[in-house]
Design a protein around this motif. Structure first.
Motif, PDB file in Angstrom:
ATOM      1  N   PRO A  13      28.064  67.712  15.277  1.00  0.00           N
ATOM      2  CA  PRO A  13      26.641  67.608  15.048  1.00  0.00           C
ATOM      3  C   PRO A  13      26.268  67.993  13.629  1.00  0.00           C
ATOM      4  O   PRO A  13      27.016  68.678  12.934  1.00  0.00           O
ATOM      5  CB  PRO A  13      26.055  68.616  16.054  1.00  0.00           C
ATOM      6  CG  PRO A  13      27.137  69.648  16.182  1.00  0.00           C
ATOM      7  CD  PRO A  13      28.432  68.890  16.080  1.00  0.00           C
ATOM      8  N   HIS A  14      25.089  67.550  13.185  1.00  0.00           N
ATOM      9  CA  HIS A  14      24.613  67.958  11.862  1.00  0.00           C
ATOM     10  C   HIS A  14      24.367  69.454  11.859  1.00  0.00           C
ATOM     11  O   HIS A  14      23.813  70.018  12.787  1.00  0.00           O
ATOM     12  CB  HIS A  14      23.325  67.221  11.520  1.00  0.00           C
ATOM     13  CG  HIS A  14      22.713  67.727  10.248  1.00  0.00           C
ATOM     14  ND1 HIS A  14      23.258  67.473   9.013  1.00  0.00           N
ATOM     15  CD2 HIS A  14      21.615  68.491  10.034  1.00  0.00           C
ATOM     16  CE1 HIS A  14      22.509  68.047   8.072  1.00  0.00           C
ATOM     17  NE2 HIS A  14      21.511  68.671   8.660  1.00  0.00           N
ATOM     18  N   SER A 196      26.828  71.055  23.060  1.00  0.00           N
ATOM     19  CA  SER A 196      27.364  72.253  23.704  1.00  0.00           C
ATOM     20  C   SER A 196      26.389  73.398  23.492  1.00  0.00           C
ATOM     21  O   SER A 196      25.587  73.386  22.547  1.00  0.00           O
ATOM     22  CB  SER A 196      28.734  72.614  23.116  1.00  0.00           C
ATOM     23  OG  SER A 196      29.168  73.884  23.572  1.00  0.00           O
ATOM     24  N   ASP A 197      26.487  74.408  24.368  1.00  0.00           N
ATOM     25  CA  ASP A 197      25.669  75.612  24.208  1.00  0.00           C
ATOM     26  C   ASP A 197      26.404  76.683  23.402  1.00  0.00           C
ATOM     27  O   ASP A 197      25.906  77.784  23.233  1.00  0.00           O
ATOM     28  CB  ASP A 197      25.271  76.167  25.575  1.00  0.00           C
ATOM     29  CG  ASP A 197      26.470  76.632  26.403  1.00  0.00           C
ATOM     30  OD1 ASP A 197      27.621  76.409  25.962  1.00  0.00           O
ATOM     31  OD2 ASP A 197      26.265  77.199  27.486  1.00  0.00           O
ATOM     32  N   LEU A 202      30.646  74.980  17.997  1.00  0.00           N
ATOM     33  CA  LEU A 202      30.110  73.841  17.263  1.00  0.00           C
ATOM     34  C   LEU A 202      30.265  74.030  15.755  1.00  0.00           C
ATOM     35  O   LEU A 202      30.540  73.074  15.023  1.00  0.00           O
ATOM     36  CB  LEU A 202      28.634  73.630  17.615  1.00  0.00           C
ATOM     37  CG  LEU A 202      28.364  73.099  19.023  1.00  0.00           C
ATOM     38  CD1 LEU A 202      26.861  72.985  19.259  1.00  0.00           C
ATOM     39  CD2 LEU A 202      29.035  71.749  19.246  1.00  0.00           C
ATOM     40  N   ARG A 203      30.084  75.259  15.273  1.00  0.00           N
ATOM     41  CA  ARG A 203      30.294  75.526  13.851  1.00  0.00           C
ATOM     42  C   ARG A 203      31.754  75.272  13.469  1.00  0.00           C
ATOM     43  O   ARG A 203      32.033  74.665  12.441  1.00  0.00           O
ATOM     44  CB  ARG A 203      29.900  76.968  13.518  1.00  0.00           C
ATOM     45  CG  ARG A 203      28.407  77.212  13.402  1.00  0.00           C
ATOM     46  CD  ARG A 203      28.134  78.678  13.047  1.00  0.00           C
ATOM     47  NE  ARG A 203      28.783  79.055  11.803  1.00  0.00           N
ATOM     48  CZ  ARG A 203      28.213  78.986  10.588  1.00  0.00           C
ATOM     49  NH1 ARG A 203      26.982  78.539  10.465  1.00  0.00           N
ATOM     50  NH2 ARG A 203      28.879  79.355   9.514  1.00  0.00           N
ATOM     51  N   ARG A 204      32.666  75.747  14.280  1.00  0.00           N
ATOM     52  CA  ARG A 204      34.084  75.512  13.990  1.00  0.00           C
ATOM     53  C   ARG A 204      34.381  74.009  13.974  1.00  0.00           C
ATOM     54  O   ARG A 204      35.082  73.520  13.080  1.00  0.00           O
ATOM     55  CB  ARG A 204      34.939  76.231  15.025  1.00  0.00           C
ATOM     56  CG  ARG A 204      36.411  75.810  15.052  1.00  0.00           C
ATOM     57  CD  ARG A 204      37.121  76.038  13.718  1.00  0.00           C
ATOM     58  NE  ARG A 204      38.542  75.726  13.834  1.00  0.00           N
ATOM     59  CZ  ARG A 204      39.324  75.383  12.807  1.00  0.00           C
ATOM     60  NH1 ARG A 204      38.839  75.303  11.574  1.00  0.00           N
ATOM     61  NH2 ARG A 204      40.600  75.120  13.006  1.00  0.00           N
ATOM     62  N   MET A 205      33.846  73.274  14.939  1.00  0.00           N
ATOM     63  CA  MET A 205      34.062  71.829  14.978  1.00  0.00           C
ATOM     64  C   MET A 205      33.498  71.168  13.725  1.00  0.00           C
ATOM     65  O   MET A 205      34.129  70.298  13.122  1.00  0.00           O
ATOM     66  CB  MET A 205      33.408  71.249  16.223  1.00  0.00           C
ATOM     67  CG  MET A 205      33.628  69.750  16.396  1.00  0.00           C
ATOM     68  SD  MET A 205      32.780  69.119  17.856  1.00  0.00           S
ATOM     69  CE  MET A 205      33.333  67.411  17.837  1.00  0.00           C
ATOM     70  N   LEU A 280      32.749  69.796  27.216  1.00  0.00           N
ATOM     71  CA  LEU A 280      33.107  70.806  28.206  1.00  0.00           C
ATOM     72  C   LEU A 280      34.233  71.710  27.733  1.00  0.00           C
ATOM     73  O   LEU A 280      34.371  72.833  28.221  1.00  0.00           O
ATOM     74  CB  LEU A 280      33.491  70.120  29.515  1.00  0.00           C
ATOM     75  CG  LEU A 280      32.353  69.381  30.225  1.00  0.00           C
ATOM     76  CD1 LEU A 280      32.877  68.620  31.428  1.00  0.00           C
ATOM     77  CD2 LEU A 280      31.244  70.345  30.633  1.00  0.00           C
ATOM     78  N   SER A 281      35.046  71.236  26.797  1.00  0.00           N
ATOM     79  CA  SER A 281      36.101  72.094  26.249  1.00  0.00           C
ATOM     80  C   SER A 281      35.520  73.239  25.436  1.00  0.00           C
ATOM     81  O   SER A 281      36.208  74.237  25.184  1.00  0.00           O
ATOM     82  CB  SER A 281      37.041  71.264  25.369  1.00  0.00           C
ATOM     83  OG  SER A 281      36.351  70.731  24.253  1.00  0.00           O
ATOM     84  N   ARG A 282      34.276  73.118  25.023  1.00  0.00           N
ATOM     85  CA  ARG A 282      33.647  74.153  24.199  1.00  0.00           C
ATOM     86  C   ARG A 282      32.476  74.837  24.893  1.00  0.00           C
ATOM     87  O   ARG A 282      32.050  75.896  24.454  1.00  0.00           O
ATOM     88  CB  ARG A 282      33.172  73.543  22.876  1.00  0.00           C
ATOM     89  CG  ARG A 282      34.315  73.062  21.972  1.00  0.00           C
ATOM     90  CD  ARG A 282      33.755  72.349  20.764  1.00  0.00           C
ATOM     91  NE  ARG A 282      34.770  72.078  19.753  1.00  0.00           N
ATOM     92  CZ  ARG A 282      35.500  70.960  19.700  1.00  0.00           C
ATOM     93  NH1 ARG A 282      35.320  70.029  20.617  1.00  0.00           N
ATOM     94  NH2 ARG A 282      36.391  70.788  18.747  1.00  0.00           N
ATOM     95  N   ASP A 283      31.927  74.244  25.934  1.00  0.00           N
ATOM     96  CA  ASP A 283      30.763  74.809  26.607  1.00  0.00           C
ATOM     97  C   ASP A 283      31.121  76.125  27.298  1.00  0.00           C
ATOM     98  O   ASP A 283      32.297  76.416  27.558  1.00  0.00           O
ATOM     99  CB  ASP A 283      30.226  73.806  27.634  1.00  0.00           C
ATOM    100  CG  ASP A 283      28.737  73.547  27.465  1.00  0.00           C
ATOM    101  OD1 ASP A 283      28.291  73.421  26.308  1.00  0.00           O
ATOM    102  OD2 ASP A 283      28.027  73.464  28.483  1.00  0.00           O
ATOM    103  N   ARG A 284      30.108  76.884  27.632  1.00  0.00           N
ATOM    104  CA  ARG A 284      30.308  78.207  28.241  1.00  0.00           C
ATOM    105  C   ARG A 284      30.115  78.173  29.758  1.00  0.00           C
ATOM    106  O   ARG A 284      29.923  79.222  30.376  1.00  0.00           O
ATOM    107  CB  ARG A 284      29.319  79.212  27.641  1.00  0.00           C
ATOM    108  CG  ARG A 284      29.471  79.418  26.134  1.00  0.00           C
ATOM    109  CD  ARG A 284      28.437  80.425  25.641  1.00  0.00           C
ATOM    110  NE  ARG A 284      28.485  80.622  24.209  1.00  0.00           N
ATOM    111  CZ  ARG A 284      29.296  81.455  23.570  1.00  0.00           C
ATOM    112  NH1 ARG A 284      30.161  82.170  24.273  1.00  0.00           N
ATOM    113  NH2 ARG A 284      29.259  81.577  22.254  1.00  0.00           N
TER     114      ARG A 284
END
Length: 323
Positions: A13-14, A196-197, A202-205, A280-284
């Motif tokens: 994401p941006h 993702s939440d 998301l920052r790492r991605m 889903l691999s990153r969601d909590r």
């Protein structure tokens, strides 16, 4: 237009430049590189089991725009339970030579078959499972529906197995002929969508140097054909198979999920996480915990309660018009 929504969720994401850390920008070398039958080289990252002897090996296939690093946040749940994750860069992504390009559905699936063969050779007498997220879920579903031997089970996370239909398929196919190198990024998708939440993930991605932040028309059209092939193959999928999807998935939308569920064999284990998003691999929301529970004790209810939620979701979906 479901097609353009999907890649927007699988790429990063941006995000403004908020002083990324060294960890967020780290380029982690592959554990090893596999040689494919056509001469291509596929980097692969291993997330080793924390037990002396793995109880299983999981071939983990990432989504569109992602890389072998997709499993960094989910891996500890699997490795603590005794599973080793083998995560390749899918051809055209990560650190592969044709990064940003696309080969064919057949070649991408063949790569996964050869990766499975390598795993069986190097981990004899240990069960090998396949897990795929989004685009990787489509590849995993095609493997499950083929004559690929010795897959102990398959886990689909928000699989991108769908048919976008007409006229969109013809439009994209025409664009692939006329302007295959026309570049698109997340700004091409109107509206705000949440992948993702997990802001840390998301920052790492986003800052991971292996992540693709844009795409040209040609690989998007290739993705369309891959998704369609997986959707059509769904009735032939072999068991055991677990599908997990999020109630807040804004990229593989509910109508597409409902259609896929109707095509999958009735023995498929269905898990809906009401608050979960696409990645889903990153969601909590517990996708990894549910997957581990199912692998270890498939007859038990899932820790998240996703069995009950899925039944309620399906009952609701039956009352809606999802042709």
């Amino acid at each position: 237009m479901g097609l353009l929504v999907l890649p927007g969720g699988c790429t990063a994401p941006h995000m403004p430049n908020l002083h990324p850390t060294a960890h967020e920008t780290a380029l982690i070398p592959p554990t090893l590189t596999l040689d494919m039958s056509d001469g291509a080289h596929i980097p692969l990252r291993l997330y080793p089991a924390l037990t002396p002897h793995p109880r299983g090996i999981i071939l983990a296939l990432h989504g569109y725009g992602d890389s072998r690093d997709a499993w960094e946040f989910a891996a500890p749940t699997f490795t603590a339970a005794g599973f080793t994750l083998a995560a390749p860069d899918i051809r055209g992504f990560g650190q592969t030579a044709d990064r940003g390009g696309w080969s064919t559905t057949a070649r991408i699936v063949q790569d996964a078959r050869e990766e499975l063969l390598w795993l069986h050779t190097h981990y004899p007498d240990i069960p090998v499972h396949v897990m795929g997220e989004s685009m990787g879920g489509a590849i995993a579903l095609l493997l499950a529906a083929s004559d690929t031997p010795d897959i102990s089970s398959t886990i689909l996370l928000a699989p991108a197995a769908l048919d976008i239909g007409q006229p969109w398929e013809s439009i994209l196919g025409g664009m692939d002929v006329l302007a295959p190198r026309w570049k698109l990024d997340g700004s091409a998708v109107p509206g705000h969508r949440v992948a993702s939440d997990n802001l840390r993930a998301l920052r790492r991605m986003y800052f991971d140097p292996l992540t693709l932040h844009s795409s040209t028309i040609h690989p998007l059209y290739g993705l369309t054909l891959l998704m369609q092939a997986a959707y059509k193959a769904a009735p032939k999928a072999r068991m055991p198979l677990l599908i997990i999807f999020g109630g807040r998935d804004q990229f593989v939308l509910p109508p597409f999920t409902a259609r896929l569920l109707r095509k999958l064999p009735p023995e498929t284990r269905i898990d809906e996480l009401p608050g979960a998003h696409h990645l889903l691999s990153r969601d909590r929301r517990g996708a990894a915990q549910d997957a581990v529970s199912w692998l270890m004790q498939p007859e038990r209810f899932l820790p998240s309660g996703g069995d009950i939620a899925a039944a309620a979701w399906q009952a609701t979906a039956q009352t809606q018009t999802f042709p």
